[in-house]
Design a protein around this motif. Structure first.
Motif, PDB file in Angstrom:
ATOM      1  N   LEU A 184       0.192   5.754   6.866  1.00 53.61           N
ATOM      2  CA  LEU A 184       1.592   4.780   6.023  1.00 53.61           C
ATOM      3  C   LEU A 184       2.270   3.609   6.580  1.00 53.61           C
ATOM      4  O   LEU A 184       2.351   4.072   7.378  1.00 53.61           O
ATOM      5  N   GLU A 186       5.052   1.909   8.022  1.00 51.66           N
ATOM      6  CA  GLU A 186       6.634   2.453   7.189  1.00 51.66           C
ATOM      7  C   GLU A 186       6.787   1.155   6.872  1.00 51.66           C
ATOM      8  O   GLU A 186       7.790   1.115   6.424  1.00 51.66           O
ATOM      9  N   GLY A 189       5.426  -0.229   3.072  1.00 52.99           N
ATOM     10  CA  GLY A 189       4.379   1.128   2.054  1.00 52.99           C
ATOM     11  C   GLY A 189       3.104   1.412   2.232  1.00 52.99           C
ATOM     12  O   GLY A 189       2.883   2.066   1.340  1.00 52.99           O
ATOM     13  N   ALA A 204       1.725  -0.614  -1.675  1.00 50.92           N
ATOM     14  CA  ALA A 204       2.558   0.134  -1.727  1.00 50.92           C
ATOM     15  C   ALA A 204       3.381   0.447  -3.532  1.00 50.92           C
ATOM     16  O   ALA A 204       3.061  -0.966  -4.227  1.00 50.92           O
ATOM     17  N   SER A 221       7.388   5.228  -4.201  1.00 52.48           N
ATOM     18  CA  SER A 221       6.486   5.613  -3.305  1.00 52.48           C
ATOM     19  C   SER A 221       5.562   6.721  -2.458  1.00 52.48           C
ATOM     20  O   SER A 221       5.724   6.888  -3.681  1.00 52.48           O
TER      21      SER A 221
END
Length: 222
Positions: A184, A186, A189, A204, A221
């Motif tokens: 993922l 960060e 997303g 995302a 998310s």
């Protein structure tokens, strides 16, 4: 698993298909293929229904580039890529719709004025012609009260879940198979699906709800 030739609340997922450059010095043939790929990738993704030209378990198939094939099955979507320049096979990645309705109807959306034709040998009875093309595919009631629509452009597959009143969006479970790693980002997303020969980026998710004619975003998310 690749098929061989023979409005109340909405969750939007965009899957960016990134193919790694495996050779710095491209031959003229490779350059032509790159140009062809750019042309295909800039077009809307076209979905071809299975009318006997694919394996029986295939519902639709589309091609986002000369190397990349997207195959729609009743339980998920497969992303397959041609072997690399060394002839090394690249493992397909499968997005499983875990717990999905096995009886969901899978239909084409937004048919266009165009057809696909498959000619096998010199026997016209074996030919499959006049297959209507669609700009999208829908899994109707893939989960209780939830539809899934697929479409694409510029090499990006868009997956849009429409959740009706009273339906539970927690029923949507996506399980990836065939990758070397999942991670993922960060910052963005985005979900990164990595294989030996390529990277698939599942952007995302974005969700919204229309209330009295006003669109409101919903927290969402991975």
């Amino acid at each position: 698993m690749m098929g061989k030739v023979k409005p109340v609340w909405c969750l939007v997922l965009s899957i960016l298909l990134v193919i790694c450059a495996l050779s710095a010095a491209a031959s003229a043939e490779e350059e032509n293929r790159t140009a062809e790929g750019a042309t295909i990738a800039s077009m809307p993704l076209l979905f071809i229904p299975n009318e006997g030209q694919y394996d029986d378990n295939v519902s639709f198939q589309g091609q986002s580039s000369p190397e990349q094939v997207i195959t729609v099955f009743e339980n998920g979507i497969e992303f397959s890529q041609s072997p690399d320049s060394n002839g090394t096979a690249i493992e397909p990645v499968f997005m499983l719709l875990e717990g999905a309705n096995k009886d969901a109807k899978i239909i084409g959306l937004n048919q266009i004025n165009g057809t696909a034709n498959y000619y096998y040998g010199d026997d016209p009875s074996a030919w499959i012609t006049g297959i209507n093309l669609s700009l999208g595919v829908q899994y109707a009631e893939i989960y209780p009260g939830i539809d899934l629509n697929l479409s694409g452009k510029d090499g990006i597959l868009k997956s849009e879940f429409t959740v009706l009143p009273g339906a539970d969006p927690a029923a949507i479970i996506l399980q990836y198979q065939g990758q070397d790693s999942l991670s993922l980002n960060e910052t963005t997303g985005d979900l990164i699906i990595q294989t030996a020969g390529r990277e698939i980026r599942d952007e995302a998710p974005f969700a919204y709800q229309d209330i009295n004619g006003t669109r409101q975003t919903v927290d969402c998310s991975y």
